[in-house]
Design a protein around this motif. Structure first.
Motif, PDB file in Angstrom:
ATOM      1  N   ASP A 184      -6.332  28.148  -6.942  1.00  0.00           N
ATOM      2  CA  ASP A 184      -5.937  27.538  -5.670  1.00  0.00           C
ATOM      3  C   ASP A 184      -5.157  26.244  -5.895  1.00  0.00           C
ATOM      4  N   ASP A 185      -5.667  25.374  -6.766  1.00  0.00           N
ATOM      5  CA  ASP A 185      -4.959  24.121  -7.053  1.00  0.00           C
ATOM      6  C   ASP A 185      -3.635  24.380  -7.764  1.00  0.00           C
ATOM      7  N   LEU A 186      -3.621  25.336  -8.686  1.00  0.00           N
ATOM      8  CA  LEU A 186      -2.401  25.583  -9.459  1.00  0.00           C
ATOM      9  C   LEU A 186      -1.322  26.228  -8.597  1.00  0.00           C
ATOM     10  N   TYR A 187      -1.705  27.100  -7.664  1.00  0.00           N
ATOM     11  CA  TYR A 187      -0.708  27.652  -6.749  1.00  0.00           C
ATOM     12  C   TYR A 187      -0.123  26.539  -5.884  1.00  0.00           C
ATOM     13  N   ALA A 188      -0.991  25.664  -5.358  1.00  0.00           N
ATOM     14  CA  ALA A 188      -0.503  24.563  -4.524  1.00  0.00           C
ATOM     15  C   ALA A 188       0.414  23.642  -5.320  1.00  0.00           C
ATOM     16  N   LEU A 189       0.094  23.431  -6.598  1.00  0.00           N
ATOM     17  CA  LEU A 189       0.979  22.622  -7.436  1.00  0.00           C
ATOM     18  C   LEU A 189       2.327  23.317  -7.607  1.00  0.00           C
ATOM     19  N   GLY A 190       2.309  24.625  -7.845  1.00  0.00           N
ATOM     20  CA  GLY A 190       3.567  25.359  -7.979  1.00  0.00           C
ATOM     21  C   GLY A 190       4.408  25.282  -6.722  1.00  0.00           C
ATOM     22  N   ALA A 191       3.775  25.429  -5.550  1.00  0.00           N
ATOM     23  CA  ALA A 191       4.511  25.336  -4.288  1.00  0.00           C
ATOM     24  C   ALA A 191       5.052  23.924  -4.076  1.00  0.00           C
ATOM     25  N   SER A 192       4.288  22.910  -4.480  1.00  0.00           N
ATOM     26  CA  SER A 192       4.745  21.522  -4.337  1.00  0.00           C
ATOM     27  C   SER A 192       5.922  21.237  -5.260  1.00  0.00           C
TER      28      SER A 192
END
Length: 655
Positions: free
Chosen positions: A215-223
């Motif tokens: 969840d955190d890594l996907y959000a980082l990728g989107a950011s």
């Protein structure tokens, strides 16, 4: 001190207010759960290094207490905002929780990228440090749960990234903040795993989603994608339900589709961070860190040292050097969709679209002046042509019926019925995938009722008025009068009905009907429970919703429709096609499906209705017109035992 400050509101502390050993200097901002102030230590007034104090708006706020635990103990890291102290205010035991941390002077990730416009090499380095930081926190059982550009600050003093705002953070063993299926977070930055949980089970199971590193890594990728392209993978302006479906099932555009300057290796790493399936994205932050740093070894050095965006010169308002700003890349216009459904477009006939393309046509093409004259003449005569056809053609048809009597064409000479509107396509026809021999029988056809028109019958209108006079005898000085049954009377009657009295058309609405017994048996075997259902693409002929706000509506008309399931339901897999009819004449839009076709070609009888409620249908969206209703391209459907049409109230129609 307690008596002096007890009347103050936590979101409106004036400068000089003392909170513990800290004195308020200025207010920095107020959010939904806390207010942030710039403060100084009362024991070291005037120090150049100001701190930030976050004060909970409500006493006993679990979020504030959890953030204190995270920053003070579990999330201590060089790239996490540093903690200095905590307490309660104004009462030291029952007051509002507060904590003091570094005041990080810097810009959010996306603002930093668009203002400083760093090189791709520098950008990859920042992303790698953030990924490694998250990986180390995950190893301790700590999850940020709200990674986004606003919560990633690039410190001015040394250019290092700093994670802030752990207000909705979590750690192993902590009590849940809410009882909702999904934890608090930002919708357009939730992971595909979280959205699939919500679509498949979370809305009705009562279970809660377990947050993990993905969840955190996907959000980082989107950011990171937002920072390097100027756009999120999926627009935050999309409706929440559409966002959920797209994040769970749609393949996002590669960053290089937005910004052509991005090195291919960097674009590939970011695209993999957004992968839908767990086996396709990176396992942890350390793997993302290594991938981002290794990507710099691919491609030319000049490409990696180039700035993220092109600079755009701006006219200066006064004297001096003209300011610069980045040229934000446009959003790709080509939608990225899943695999094509088992419905294909057949190529058009070779002659279609080629008329008048040869040399002879070009030689006979009129000049622009002549075309303009023709257009003017056509416009002037258009009304005459329309009225003439309206009078003559119906009369000719009635005359033919009158003289032909009861004669009928033989069966072999009758024309084949045309394809339904939902199966037609410009430039070709749509063919369904062949059904296998073991396919189940389809459900009974959807019943329809004809609602009488409000206008009086045409026959009654024709006879209304003064009685007809007897035909006069023909004389050399008089115009001939047509006898009864002649063409003249037919034309006159047709003109009176179709021109003077405006033929009324019947409206069609769905009838109440039980789902056939054999269909209910099949649905029970497939695990299709009544009052539940999947999410679908409303009309596959109009395509799936795009990543921009203006690609979310579908325009539907009464008649056949083919929809597509976006998620599996029971034993019907994702991608199953649903065949049915929609009805748009009422206040709401109603739809009924009686056949399902799985991707492998098997068909089953079913009973589904549009919407979450079997009776209410779907509300029409703004922009709807008579005969053309606007609804979302992604909608829910419900399995039913009985098709029910809820007649709208008269006052609702008037509204």
């Amino acid at each position: 001190m307690h008596e002096e400050t007890s009347f103050l509101r936590p979101e409106a502390l004036p400068p000089g207010t003392e909170v513990g050993q800290w004195r308020v200097v200025e207010k920095l901002g107020v959010g939904g759960y806390g207010a942030v102030y710039g403060v100084e230590d009362v024991h070291h007034p005037g120090a150049s290094h100001l701190l930030a104090l976050k004060l909970a708006l409500r006493p006993g706020d679990l979020r504030a207490e959890r953030e204190v635990v995270l920053l003070m103990e579990k999330a201590v890291h060089p790239h996490v905002v540093r903690f200095h102290g905590c307490g309660r205010w104004p009462d030291p035991t029952e007051g509002h929780t507060y904590h003091v941390m570094d005041r990080v002077r810097g810009q959010p990730l996306d603002v930093w990228a668009e203002t400083l416009n760093p090189s791709f090499l520098r950008f990859a380095e920042v992303g790698a440090k953030l990924a490694l930081t998250l990986g180390e926190l995950h190893g301790r059982g700590v999850f940020h749960r709200d990674v986004k550009p606003d919560n990633i600050l690039i410190r001015e003093t040394d250019g290092e990234p700093v994670l802030v705002d752990f207000g909705v953070g979590d750690y192993v063993g902590a009590a849940p903040l809410t009882s909702t299926p999904l934890p608090p977070g930002t919708t357009h930055l939730r992971s595909p795993e979280a959205m699939r949980f919500w679509l498949e089970r979370g809305q009705r199971s009562g279970k809660q989603y377990a947050v993990g590193p993905a969840d955190d890594l996907y959000a980082l990728g989107a950011s990171l994608c937002r920072a390097v392209t100027g756009h999120y993978p999926f627009s935050p302006r999309l409706p929440a339900d559409v966002l959920g479906v797209m994040i769970a099932t749609w393949r996002a555009h590669a960053p290089q589709d937005f910004n052509r300057r991005i090195p291919r290796a960097l674009s590939d790493v970011l695209a993999r961070m957004l992968a839908k399936e767990p086996g396709k994205h990176y396992r942890d932050g350390a793997e993302v860190h290594d991938a981002l740093l290794s990507a710099a070894a691919f491609g030319g050095r000049a490409q990696w040292e180039a700035s993220l965006f092109e600079w755009e010169e701006v006219l200066a308002a006064g004297k001096g050097e003209a300011p610069r700003r980045i040229r934000r890349p446009a959003h790709p216009t080509r939608p990225v969709t899943p695999d094509e459904p088992r419905v294909r477009l057949l190529p058009a006939h070779p002659s279609v679209g080629r008329r008048g393309r040869g040399p002879r046509a070009e030689a006979q093409a009129p000049s622009p002046a002549r075309r303009q004259a023709w257009g003017l003449a056509m416009r002037r005569s258009s009304w005459a042509v329309v009225l003439g056809l309206g009078l003559v053609l119906p009369g000719i048809w009635l005359l033919a019926v009158h003289f032909s009597g009861s004669q009928r064409a033989p069966e072999s000479a009758r024309a084949e019925p045309s394809l339904p509107a939902a199966l037609r396509s410009r430039g070709g026809e749509v063919a369904r995938a062949p059904e296998l021999p073991d396919a189940g029988s389809a459900a009974a056809p959807l019943p329809m009722e004809s609602t009488p028109a409000a206008a009086a019958p045409a026959e009654a209108r024709v006879t209304k008025g003064p009685p007809m006079k007897k035909p006069q005898q023909t004389t050399p000085d008089a115009s001939p009068q047509q006898e009864s049954g002649s063409v003249g009377r037919v034309l006159g009657t047709t003109a009176a009905v179709c021109v003077g009295l405006a033929c009324a058309s019947a409206q069609v609405r769905p009838a109440n009907a039980d789902c056939p017994a054999e269909t209910r048996t099949v649905m029970e075997e497939l695990g299709l429970r009544p009052k539940n259902g999947p999410t679908i693409i409303t009309d596959i002929q109009q395509g799936e919703p795009g990543p921009t706000e203006d690609q979310t509506h579908a325009i539907v008309r009464s008649g056949p429709i083919i929809s597509k399931m976006l998620i599996a339901y029971g034993q019907l897999p994702e991608g199953t096609l649903l065949f049915g009819k929609v009805f748009t004449e009422s206040t709401n839009v109603y739809g009924r499906y009686d056949r399902a076709q799985t991707p492998d070609g098997k068909t089953y009888p079913v009973c589904f209705t549009l919407g979450n409620n079997a009776e209410d249908g779907l509300e029409k969206l703004p922009g709807s017109q008579p005969g053309a209703a606007h609804i979302s391209r992604v909608v829910p459907i419900t399995a039913v035992k009985r098709f029910v049409f809820k007649e709208p109230r008269k006052e609702e129609e008037e509204e």
